[in-house]
Each structure stands twice: as structure tokens, then as C-alpha cells.
Write an enzyme that holds these catalytic residues in place. Structure first.
Site, mmCIF file in Angstrom:
data_model
loop_
_atom_site.group_PDB
_atom_site.id
_atom_site.type_symbol
_atom_site.label_atom_id
_atom_site.label_comp_id
_atom_site.label_asym_id
_atom_site.label_seq_id
_atom_site.Cartn_x
_atom_site.Cartn_y
_atom_site.Cartn_z
ATOM 1 N N ARG A 1 26.186 6.543 23.102
ATOM 2 C CA ARG A 1 25.340 6.505 23.360
ATOM 3 C C ARG A 1 24.468 6.228 24.475
ATOM 4 O O ARG A 1 23.689 7.366 25.603
ATOM 5 C CB ARG A 1 23.944 7.579 22.220
ATOM 6 N N CYS B 1 36.745 -1.659 30.624
ATOM 7 C CA CYS B 1 36.053 -1.887 31.357
ATOM 8 C C CYS B 1 35.803 -0.637 32.427
ATOM 9 O O CYS B 1 36.231 0.236 32.651
ATOM 10 C CB CYS B 1 37.499 -1.528 32.226
ATOM 11 N N GLU B 2 33.775 -0.612 32.319
ATOM 12 C CA GLU B 2 33.566 0.147 33.034
ATOM 13 C C GLU B 2 31.956 -0.098 32.988
ATOM 14 O O GLU B 2 31.255 -0.723 31.558
ATOM 15 C CB GLU B 2 33.090 1.520 31.796
ATOM 16 N N TYR C 1 23.577 9.477 27.852
ATOM 17 C CA TYR C 1 22.741 9.704 27.079
ATOM 18 C C TYR C 1 21.478 8.874 28.393
ATOM 19 O O TYR C 1 20.299 9.116 28.544
ATOM 20 C CB TYR C 1 22.233 10.213 26.384
ATOM 21 N N GLU D 1 19.433 23.295 10.056
ATOM 22 C CA GLU D 1 20.722 22.923 10.735
ATOM 23 C C GLU D 1 20.672 21.334 11.021
ATOM 24 O O GLU D 1 21.095 20.894 11.836
ATOM 25 C CB GLU D 1 21.429 23.382 11.247
ATOM 26 N N PRO D 2 19.575 20.321 10.169
ATOM 27 C CA PRO D 2 19.462 18.679 10.887
ATOM 28 C C PRO D 2 20.863 18.171 11.138
ATOM 29 O O PRO D 2 21.393 18.361 9.959
ATOM 30 C CB PRO D 2 18.101 18.357 9.658
ATOM 31 N N GLY D 3 20.949 17.408 11.612
ATOM 32 C CA GLY D 3 22.020 16.401 11.577
ATOM 33 C C GLY D 3 21.193 15.032 12.337
ATOM 34 O O GLY D 3 21.449 14.277 10.892
ATOM 35 N N ARG D 4 20.988 15.015 12.992
ATOM 36 C CA ARG D 4 19.844 13.540 13.326
ATOM 37 C C ARG D 4 18.735 13.372 12.280
ATOM 38 O O ARG D 4 18.932 11.883 11.851
ATOM 39 C CB ARG D 4 19.502 13.966 15.144
ATOM 40 N N TYR E 1 25.770 10.060 15.985
ATOM 41 C CA TYR E 1 25.600 10.699 17.506
ATOM 42 C C TYR E 1 26.903 9.417 17.303
ATOM 43 O O TYR E 1 26.687 8.489 18.951
ATOM 44 C CB TYR E 1 25.106 10.990 18.403
#
Ligand SMILES: *Cc1c(COP(=O)(O)O)cnc(C)c1O
Length: 423
Positions: free
Chosen positions: A312, A345-346, A316, A273-276, A374
Site C-alpha cells: 500500500r 531492490c526498489e 498509493y 460489500e464492505p472489505g476494508r 489489502y
């Protein structure tokens, strides 16, 4: 390897100059390379050809229909985690028997739809969920295949938010409980337990955690076999890491060399199940410099993309390489340390901190590299920002695969109760 490179100091995606796309479609803009995407899929498939796995691309990494369709056309199955992803999978014509469904919180509605469609199997994450799938399958007069997601209790050596195979994580079922469930399997009359599943985390760069987890699970499969419990599938999940900065992840070939002996020993049909690994380096986020702001302590380069487009770094502390689309005026000794930040505004709204970059000015375009996984799929409308346009490059051709949202899109499902408008 990917298809984004400088030719005569201009960044290209395949045979298209990225700056031309930025001018044509505006920014923020996601740009994907078709060949990078399918090459990564082919690479993995080839590395594991001895066991001919079913490679179920993880939809959540990037769920754009065009990318899903490209992979499904090449024979990929899909790994889904919600009813919405099931809808997408079916929409691109993925055969139901190539769909696997994981999630710790599947709702009745989601389960019912997937049972009706006859997906390959559910990756079951708890006993109550198993009982629920059994009940719903009974109601629909169906027998449903499931794989038990095992929590192998291994340390994936990645960011703690994307570690999923420790016993303190919410995912999967410990070996002992899984064993007890298997002993009671006759009790679940509308379920066939046809496999085991593990997915120990994401952006894993070493094969050691995989080896540990798969060794454990293959041992378990051997023990079950001795007791007459036969299974059909071993799903080894995804999580393969890619290069964002100076990581040295295992290649598909090296990974295969390490774990193929174990997989052969298991003697079951293999699912991955690879995604990245497939989508990560297939996409970039293109943004434009709005302002360069000097403060007493720092220099900020304010760009038109924000954490709503790519979360991201905020989520992370992830590193993304940042490259100017035009490297013409740049010299390495002009490099200065800047923070690349968005308009939101963060204070978490940044793409890079204290990054050495060539001198930038208003209107310059930048590419945030490695944004294919992602990236868009985690984007939001925070600050009522319209989500970015997405374009797919195939050699010298360009296709818009998602239009930029309009202000109307932002408010489409909102309602003002009549009493607020004076009836
Ligand atoms: C997210 C996820 C994947 C894909 O992870 P990557 O790190 O993108 O390869 C695979 N399987 C499951 C169950 C997942 O939740």
C-alpha cells in the site's frame, strides 16, 4: 476501535503479547484479532438493522480462509471478484445464495462455474458481459440473476487509483445505457435482472459521495418502477474508510443515519460489500529491524518486511502508523526522523518516510498498523521472498492460519525443459 493496545509498554493483540508471537513464529508476521474482525461486522449489521441488509464481506480485502470462515459463521455473505475467490467462498461453506460476483473481466470459465453453483447474482459491468452470461446460462439450461452495476459518475474523494464511480473509470454502466438494457430485458431469456449495484471507490471517509450516488440510483429505481420494471435488490457496495492516520471517517451509525432514509425509500432488499471496514484494523504486520543505516542526508531503518508483504505505501503512498512492540526504552524526546524501508531492490520499497520514531536498534520489533485489508491479499513473491506467516488471536489463544512459505513453495509450479538439462 481495535484490540491492539499497549499494556505495561508492550503491544498486545487481545490478551497476547505481540512480541511473543514474533519470537515464536518469526517475522514478517501478520497478526489478526478475531474480535476486532467480527466486531466490525456486527457494528455495521447493527447500524443497518432497520433494513436487515445482507452483508457480503469483500473477499479481496483479505481472503484468508480462517477469516472468511469466521465471518461466514456470523452470517456474512461474500463479495467475490474471481473464480479463485468463488473457490475460497465455497471452501468455507458460504451458501451460494449469499455470494455476489463483480469484476469487469469475468471469463467464460469463471461465469460457468458461478452459474452452475447458483450464486445470488452477478454484478454485471457491461453489455457484452450480460450477453455472455445469458449465452452461458442458456447452454447450461439455467436462469441467472444479475444486478447491473451502475456507474453513477460521482467523485468519491479518495485516492485516484481507488476511485471507481467516475464515468471515466472502467467500472459499471452509465444510467442511460442501463436503462436501454432494462428496456430490452426480455431479450435475455436466461437472465433475470433482479437488481442494481454501485461501488464508488474505497477508503471513502465522508457520506457525501454515497449520498450523491445512492440518491441518483434511488431516483432511477423510482423511474423504473413507474414504467413497470420491478427490481428486488439494491447493492450499495463497499468503500467505507477507516483510520490509518488522522482521518475522521463516518462511523457505521452516522453512515446509516445518513443513508437509511434513502434505502427505505428504494424499498428493495439491501446488499452491502464492505472489505476494508471489516478487515483493515483487524490486522497488523510485524517486522524486525535488520539494520540502522546512517547516510549523509538520511537515517534508514531497514526492516525484514518489504513491499511484497505490504504494497500500500508503494502503490498509493498510503500512510500506516508504525509502533514499536516494546515501548519500554522509548521516550518521546528521543524521537528522530527516519525512513522505514524494506530489503527489496526498489526505491518504492518503504513503509514510512521522514517519520518521527523513538530511537530504534537492530533486533527491535515494529508493528505496521492497519494492515488487515489489502495487506496479505496483495502480497507477492517479488525478489523470491517467501510470503509471511499469518496468525489469528482469539483472546489468549493463537492459531496459525497460514504457514510461512518455503523455498519449495516458491518453485512449485516451475519446470526446466529437458533440453536445458542435457536431455
Ligand atoms: C473492492 C470492492 C469492495 C470492497 O471495497 P472496500 O473499500 O474494501 O470496502 C466492494 N465491492 C466491490 C465491487 C469491490 O470491487
Amino acid at each position: 476501535m481495535h484490540e491492539f493496545k499497549y499494556i505495561n509498554k508492550h503491544l498486545y493483540c487481545e490478551r497476547v503479547r505481540v512480541a511473543d508471537l514474533a519470537k515464536k513464529f518469526g517475522t514478517p508476521l501478520y497478526v489478526y484479532s478475531y474480535h476486532t474482525l467480527i466486531d466490525h461486522f456486527a457494528k455495521l449489521k447493527d447500524a443497518f438493522r432497520q433494513v436487515s441488509p445482507l452483508i457480503c464481506y469483500s473477499v479481496k480485502a483479505n481472503s484468508n480462509l480462517a477469516l472468511l470462515k469466521a465471518l461466514v459463521n456470523k452470517g456474512a455473505g461474500l463479495d467475490i471478484v474471481s473464480g479463485g475467490e468463488l473457490f475460497r467462498a465455497l471452501r468455507v461453506g458460504c451458501p451460494a445464495k449469499k455470494i455476489v460476483y463483480a469484476s469487469v473481466g469475468k471469463t467464460d470459465e469463471e461465469i460457468e462455474e458461478a452459474v452452475k453453483r447458483g450464486i445470488l447474482f452477478f454484478n454485471v459491468e457491461s453489455l457484452p458481459e450480460l450477453e455472455n452470461i445469458n449465452r452461458i446460462s442458456g447452454k447450461l439450461n439455467k436462469t441467472t440473476s444479475v444486478a447491473i452495476r451502475i456507474n453513477p459518475d460521482v467523485e468519491a474523494k479518495t485516492h485516484k487509483f481507488i476511485t471507481t464511480g467516475k464515468i471515466t473509470n472502467k467500472f459499471g454502466i452509465d444510467l442511460k445505457s442501463a436503462y436501454n438494457i432494462l428496456l430490452l430485458r426480455e431479450k435475455f431469456r436466461n437472465i433475470r435482472i433482479s437488481g442494481l449495484h454501485i461501488h464508488i471507490g474505497s477508503q471513502i471517509t465522508k457520506s457525501t459521495p454515497y449520498l450523491a450516488a445512492i440518491t441518483r440510483i434511488v431516483g432511477f429505481i423510482g423511474r423504473l418502477k413507474k414504467e413497470g420494471i420491478e427490481l428486488e435488490y439494491l447493492n450499495i457496495g463497499g468503500g467505507l474508510g477507516i483510520i490509518y492516520d488522522n482521518e475522521k471517517p463516518q462511523t457505521a451509525v452516522k453512515y446509516a443515519r445518513k443513508i437509511l432514509p434513502l434505502l427505505k425509500k428504494a424499498g428493495l432488499k439491501i446488499i452491502m460489500e464492505p472489505g476494508r471496514f471489516i478487515a483493515g484494523n483487524s490486522g497488523i504486520l510485524v517486522t524486525r529491524v535488520l539494520y540502522v543505516k546512517n547516510t549523509p542526508k538520511k537515517k534508514f531503518v531497514i526492516v525484514d518486511a518489504g513491499m511484497n508483504d505490504l504494497i500500500r505505501p508503494a502503490l498509493y503512498g498510503a500512510y500506516h502508523q508504525i509502533l514499536p512492540l516494546c515501548a519500554e526504552r522509548y521516550t518521546p524526546n528521543a524521537a528522530e526522523k527516519v525512513d522505514i524501508v524494506g530489503p527489496i531492490c526498489e526505491s518504492g520499497d518503504f513503509f514510512a518516510k521522514e517519520r518521527r520514531l523513538p530511537k530504534l536498534k537492530e533486533g527491535d520489533f515494529l508493528a505496521v498498523m492497519g494492515a488487515g485489508a489489502y495487506g496479505f491479499s496483495m502480497s507477492s513473491n517479488y525478489n523470491s521472498r517467501r510470503r509471511a506467516e499469518e496468525a489469528l488471536v482469539v483472546k489468549d489463544k493463537v492459531f496459525v492460519i497460514r504457514k510461512r512459505e518455503s523455498c519449495r513453495d516458491l518453485i512449485r509450479n516451475e519446470l526446466i525443459p529437458p533440453f536445458l538439462s542435457g536431455w
